[in-house]
Design a protein around this motif. Structure first.
Motif, PDB file in Angstrom:
ATOM      1  N   MET A   1       0.839  -1.191   0.000  1.00 36.00           N
ATOM      2  CA  MET A   1       0.000   0.000   0.000  1.00 36.00           C
ATOM      3  C   MET A   1       0.880   1.250   0.000  1.00 36.00           C
ATOM      4  N   ALA A   2       0.254   2.336  -0.469  1.00 40.95           N
ATOM      5  CA  ALA A   2       1.006   3.597  -0.547  1.00 40.95           C
ATOM      6  C   ALA A   2       1.418   4.080   0.825  1.00 40.95           C
ATOM      7  N   LEU A   3       0.521   3.876   1.816  1.00 42.69           N
ATOM      8  CA  LEU A   3       0.839   4.339   3.167  1.00 42.69           C
ATOM      9  C   LEU A   3       2.025   3.585   3.739  1.00 42.69           C
ATOM     10  N   GLU A   4       2.052   2.277   3.547  1.00 43.49           N
ATOM     11  CA  GLU A   4       3.142   1.485   4.091  1.00 43.49           C
ATOM     12  C   GLU A   4       4.474   1.910   3.486  1.00 43.49           C
ATOM     13  N   ALA A 177       2.689  12.454   2.405  1.00 39.91           N
ATOM     14  CA  ALA A 177       2.384  11.032   2.262  1.00 39.91           C
ATOM     15  C   ALA A 177       1.060  10.692   2.936  1.00 39.91           C
ATOM     16  N   GLN A 178       0.795  11.334   4.078  1.00 41.47           N
ATOM     17  CA  GLN A 178      -0.477  11.115   4.760  1.00 41.47           C
ATOM     18  C   GLN A 178      -1.647  11.603   3.914  1.00 41.47           C
ATOM     19  N   LEU A 179      -1.457  12.741   3.250  1.00 40.80           N
ATOM     20  CA  LEU A 179      -2.524  13.261   2.395  1.00 40.80           C
ATOM     21  C   LEU A 179      -2.797  12.307   1.232  1.00 40.80           C
ATOM     22  N   GLN A 180      -1.731  11.803   0.609  1.00 44.80           N
ATOM     23  CA  GLN A 180      -1.925  10.875  -0.494  1.00 44.80           C
ATOM     24  C   GLN A 180      -2.599   9.588  -0.026  1.00 44.80           C
ATOM     25  N   SER A 181      -2.186   9.143   1.159  1.00 47.58           N
ATOM     26  CA  SER A 181      -2.817   7.935   1.700  1.00 47.58           C
ATOM     27  C   SER A 181      -4.294   8.158   1.991  1.00 47.58           C
ATOM     28  N   ALA A 182      -4.624   9.348   2.551  1.00 48.15           N
ATOM     29  CA  ALA A 182      -6.030   9.634   2.840  1.00 48.15           C
ATOM     30  C   ALA A 182      -6.853   9.680   1.555  1.00 48.15           C
ATOM     31  N   ARG A 183      -6.288  10.225   0.519  1.00 46.81           N
ATOM     32  CA  ARG A 183      -7.005  10.258  -0.763  1.00 46.81           C
ATOM     33  C   ARG A 183      -7.182   8.851  -1.340  1.00 46.81           C
ATOM     34  N   ASP A 184      -6.121   8.007  -1.228  1.00 42.96           N
ATOM     35  CA  ASP A 184      -6.242   6.638  -1.714  1.00 42.96           C
ATOM     36  C   ASP A 184      -7.324   5.886  -0.962  1.00 42.96           C
ATOM     37  N   ARG A 185      -7.382   6.057   0.341  1.00 44.64           N
ATOM     38  CA  ARG A 185      -8.410   5.381   1.134  1.00 44.64           C
ATOM     39  C   ARG A 185      -9.803   5.874   0.781  1.00 44.64           C
ATOM     40  N   LEU A 186      -9.888   7.173   0.517  1.00 43.03           N
ATOM     41  CA  LEU A 186     -11.201   7.707   0.150  1.00 43.03           C
ATOM     42  C   LEU A 186     -11.671   7.091  -1.168  1.00 43.03           C
ATOM     43  N   GLU A 187     -10.754   6.931  -2.106  1.00 49.73           N
ATOM     44  CA  GLU A 187     -11.126   6.328  -3.389  1.00 49.73           C
ATOM     45  C   GLU A 187     -11.546   4.869  -3.218  1.00 49.73           C
ATOM     46  N   GLY A 189     -13.003   3.770  -0.612  1.00 48.35           N
ATOM     47  CA  GLY A 189     -14.159   3.720   0.269  1.00 48.35           C
ATOM     48  C   GLY A 189     -13.837   3.396   1.702  1.00 48.35           C
ATOM     49  N   GLU A 190     -12.537   3.470   2.071  1.00 46.96           N
ATOM     50  CA  GLU A 190     -12.129   3.167   3.443  1.00 46.96           C
ATOM     51  C   GLU A 190     -11.900   4.426   4.275  1.00 46.96           C
ATOM     52  N   GLY A 191     -11.876   5.580   3.618  1.00 47.50           N
ATOM     53  CA  GLY A 191     -11.634   6.818   4.333  1.00 47.50           C
ATOM     54  C   GLY A 191     -12.788   7.779   4.209  1.00 47.50           C
ATOM     55  N   THR A 192     -12.581   8.979   4.753  1.00 49.77           N
ATOM     56  CA  THR A 192     -13.613  10.007   4.741  1.00 49.77           C
ATOM     57  C   THR A 192     -13.038  11.306   4.214  1.00 49.77           C
ATOM     58  N   GLU A 193     -13.970  12.207   3.854  1.00 51.85           N
ATOM     59  CA  GLU A 193     -13.549  13.544   3.426  1.00 51.85           C
ATOM     60  C   GLU A 193     -12.853  14.288   4.562  1.00 51.85           C
ATOM     61  N   LEU A 194     -13.237  13.976   5.799  1.00 50.26           N
ATOM     62  CA  LEU A 194     -12.625  14.629   6.954  1.00 50.26           C
ATOM     63  C   LEU A 194     -11.139  14.294   7.039  1.00 50.26           C
ATOM     64  N   ASP A 195     -10.793  13.018   6.791  1.00 49.44           N
ATOM     65  CA  ASP A 195      -9.378  12.637   6.822  1.00 49.44           C
ATOM     66  C   ASP A 195      -8.573  13.414   5.780  1.00 49.44           C
ATOM     67  N   VAL A 196      -9.158  13.565   4.585  1.00 45.88           N
ATOM     68  CA  VAL A 196      -8.456  14.302   3.534  1.00 45.88           C
ATOM     69  C   VAL A 196      -8.303  15.769   3.914  1.00 45.88           C
ATOM     70  N   ALA A 197      -9.355  16.372   4.445  1.00 41.64           N
ATOM     71  CA  ALA A 197      -9.290  17.792   4.834  1.00 41.64           C
ATOM     72  C   ALA A 197      -8.265  18.014   5.933  1.00 41.64           C
ATOM     73  N   GLN A 198      -8.208  17.114   6.926  1.00 44.05           N
ATOM     74  CA  GLN A 198      -7.237  17.244   8.002  1.00 44.05           C
ATOM     75  C   GLN A 198      -5.811  17.103   7.472  1.00 44.05           C
ATOM     76  N   ALA A 199      -5.621  16.185   6.541  1.00 46.60           N
ATOM     77  CA  ALA A 199      -4.290  16.026   5.961  1.00 46.60           C
ATOM     78  C   ALA A 199      -3.904  17.237   5.128  1.00 46.60           C
ATOM     79  N   GLN A 200      -4.864  17.811   4.397  1.00 46.29           N
ATOM     80  CA  GLN A 200      -4.582  19.011   3.608  1.00 46.29           C
ATOM     81  C   GLN A 200      -4.181  20.183   4.519  1.00 46.29           C
ATOM     82  N   ALA A 201      -4.871  20.327   5.635  1.00 49.61           N
ATOM     83  CA  ALA A 201      -4.515  21.383   6.589  1.00 49.61           C
ATOM     84  C   ALA A 201      -3.112  21.168   7.145  1.00 49.61           C
TER      85      ALA A 201
END
Length: 468
Positions: A1-4, A177-187, A189-201
Motif C-alpha cells: 500500500m502507498a501508506l506502508e 504522504a499522509q494526504l496521499q494515503s487519505a485520498r487513496d483510502r477515500l477512493e 471507500g475506506e476513508g472520509t472527506e474529513l481525513d483528507v481535509a485534516q491532511a490538507q490542513a
C-alpha cells in the motif's frame, strides 16, 4: 500500500535524522570546523584591523606627550630689499636729498626653546597618555573577543537552522504522504472527506513552517558571511561547547583579573585621574629657557653683526577665570570613568551568571528533550500501526507526528543554546581570544604586528677547548 511505503521511507529518513540531530554524522573532508571559521574571522575582520590602528594612534599620543620636556630648535633666514623713491631736494649745506635709493637687510640665526618646569603638568600628561594607550590596547582585545563570539554565534545559528530546515522538510514529506494515503483510502471507500481535509490542513501548515525555516536559515547564513567573512559551506556537524570554568566563582575571579573590557575601563580611570592632575597643574607656575643666536649684514658692505641672547622665563598665574570650571570638569570626568568601570563589571557579572545558568538549563533541556524525541518516535510508530488496523484516525497520526516535530525542534534549540551559552560564558570571563583558544593564526602584538619567532643558530662547540 502507498501508506506502508511512505511510512517505511519516513522511518529510514528519521533514523538518519536522529543521528544528525545528536551531532554524530560523518564530517566531510571539506567541512568547515568552528576553529577554522574563528581563525578566518580573526584574520579578515575589519573591526579587528581597525582596533589595531586605534592602538597605534594612541601610541603617537604617548610619543607626543614624551616630548614636552624636549627642546624645540628652529632656524630662520631672511633677506629683504627695500626701494625708496622720494622727491629730490637740497638739504642743509647743499647736500642733495631724496631720489631713488635701495637698502638691503638680512639675518640668519637659530632659536632654542625648552620647558624646564611646568608644575608637573607634562608628567601628568605623559601618565595620562600611557594609561589611554593601555585602555586602547585592552579595548582592541575586547573587540577581538566580540568578533570571535559573533562568529561562533553565527556558526551555531547556521547549524541550528539547517537542522530545523531538514526537520521541517522531513515533516512536510510525511504529511504529504499522509494526504496521499487519505485520498487513496477515500477512493477505496475506506476513508472520509474529513481525513483528507485534516491532511490538507497539515500539509499547508508544514509548508508554511518549512518556508519560515528556510527564511531563518537565509538570515543566519547572511549573518555568518558578515561575521566570519565568507559564505558558510559544509559546516562540521554538532554543537561544540567551550571549555567551562570549574565554578561560577572561578569565572567571576577570572573576569575581575583578566577581562579586557574591565581592564580597559580601569585604565581609563587612571587616564582620567592623570588628566585631572594635568589640568590642575597647568594653572601653576612655569619655567622655560629660550635662546637665540644669529648674524646679519652679510650681504652689505658695513660688516657682519653677530648677536646672541639667552634667558629664563618664569610665569606665575595669579588669577585665571577658567581654572575652576576646567578642574571641576576634569574631576567629573574622573568620577564618570569610575562609575563606568563599576558598570562594566556589573555587566560582566550578569553575563557570567546568565551564561552559567544558560548552560545548566540547556543541559537539562537536552536530557529531557532527548527522552521526549525517543518516546515521541515510539508513540508515532504505535499510532501508525493502530491507524493501519483502523484503531486510530488520520488526525491521531498527524497529532503524534506534530508531537515528534516539536520535540525534535526543542532538542535542536537546546543543543544550540548550550553551545552559545558556553561560548558567551567563555567570552564573559575574558578568555575568548585567539591566543587563549589556540586558534591557528599568526600571533600579533597589541598594535597588530605579526610576532616572528626569534630563532638563533646553535652555538658550535669548541673542539679544542680542552686542549688549551
Amino acid at each position: 500500500m502507498a501508506l506502508e511505503a511512505a511510512i517505511m521511507l519516513f522511518f529510514r529518513v528519521m533514523k538518519f535524522g536522529a543521528v544528525a540531530l545528536l551531532g554524530l554524522t560523518a564530517t566531510g573532508a571539506q567541512a568547515q570546523s568552528l576553529t577554522s571559521a574563528l581563525a578566518y574571522a580573526y584574520e579578515n575582520n575589519p573591526e579587528i584591523a581597525s582596533s589595531f590602528i586605534a592602538v597605534r594612534s594612541a601610541r603617537q599620543d604617548v610619543i607626543e606627550a614624551g616630548g614636552a620636556h624636549l627642546p624645540t630648535i628652529g632656524a630662520q633666514l631672511s633677506i629683504n630689499q627695500t626701494f625708496t623713491n622720494a622727491p629730490e631736494t637740497t638739504g642743509p649745506g647743499g647736500v642733495p636729498m631724496g631720489g631713488t635709493s635701495s637698502t638691503t637687510s638680512d639675518s640668519i640665526g637659530l632659536n632654542y626653546q625648552q620647558n624646564l618646569w611646568d608644575n608637573f603638568a607634562s608628567d601628568a600628561a605623559m601618565l595620562a597618555a600611557q594609561a589611554a594607550y593601555e585602555a586602547q590596547a585592552f579595548s582592541a582585545a575586547n573587540t577581538e573577543q566580540t568578533v570571535l563570539l559573533n562568529a561562533a554565534t553565527s556558526y551555531f545559528n547556521v547549524l541550528r537552522d539547517r537542522r530545523l530546515v531538514q526537520i521541517a522538510e522531513e515533516n512536510l514529506g510525511f504529511v504529504q504522504a499522509q494526504l496521499q494515503s487519505a485520498r487513496d483510502r477515500l477512493e477505496l471507500g475506506e476513508g472520509t472527506e474529513l481525513d483528507v481535509a485534516q491532511a490538507q490542513a497539515a500539509v499547508a501548515q508544514a509548508t508554511a513552517a518549512y518556508q519560515a525555516a528556510r527564511s531563518s536559515l537565509l538570515s543566519s547564513e547572511a549573518s555568518y558571511q558578515l561575521n566570519v567573512g565568507r559564505e558558510p559551506g559544509a559546516l562540521s556537524s554538532g554543537f561544540v561547547t567551550a571549555n567551562m570554568p570549574s565554578s561560577i566563582d572561578s569565572a567571576l575571579a577570572a573576569a575581575r583579573t583578566g577581562h579586557p573590557a574591565l581592564l580597559a575601563a580601569q585604565a581609563q580611570v587612571r587616564a582620567s585621574a592623570h588628566q585631572a592632575d594635568q589640568i590642575d597643574a597647568s594653572f601653576g607656575p612655569q619655567l622655560s629657557l629660550s635662546a637665540n643666536a644669529g648674524v646679519s649684514g652679510f650681504t652689505g658692505d658695513d660688516g657682519v653683526t653677530q648677536q646672541a641672547q639667552i634667558g629664563l622665563n618664569l610665569s606665575v598665574p595669579i588669577y585665571t577665570p577658567s581654572r575652576d570650571p576646567s578642574v571641576e570638569r576634569a574631576n567629573l570626568a574622573r568620577i564618570s570613568s569610575e562609575l563606568q568601570s563599576l558598570s562594566t563589571y556589573n555587566t560582566l557579572e550578569e553575563a557570567i551568571r546568565s551564561g552559567w545558568a544558560g548552560v545548566q538549563t540547556a543541559t537539562a533541556q537536552i536530557e529531557a528533550t532527548t527522552a521526549a524525541v525517543a518516546a515521541s518516535r515510539l508513540a508515532l510508530e504505535a499510532v501508525i500501526e493502530q491507524n493501519e488496523l483502523g484503531q486510530a484516525t488520520t488526525l491521531d497520526v498527524l497529532d503524534a507526528r506534530a508531537d515528534l516535530l516539536a520535540a525534535e525542534e526543542q532538542l535542536v534549540q537546546a543543543q544550540a543554546q548550550r553551545a552559545l551559552a558556553s561560548y558567551s560564558l567563555l567570552s564573559a570571563t575574558g578568555r575568548m581570544t585567539a591566543t587563549q583558544m589556540g586558534l591557528p593564526v599568526q600571533p600579533r602584538t597589541v598594535e597588530g604586528d605579526v610576532i616572528v619567532p626569534v630563532t638563533t643558530a646553535p652555538v658550535q662547540a669548541d673542539a679544542w677547548s680542552g686542549l688549551r
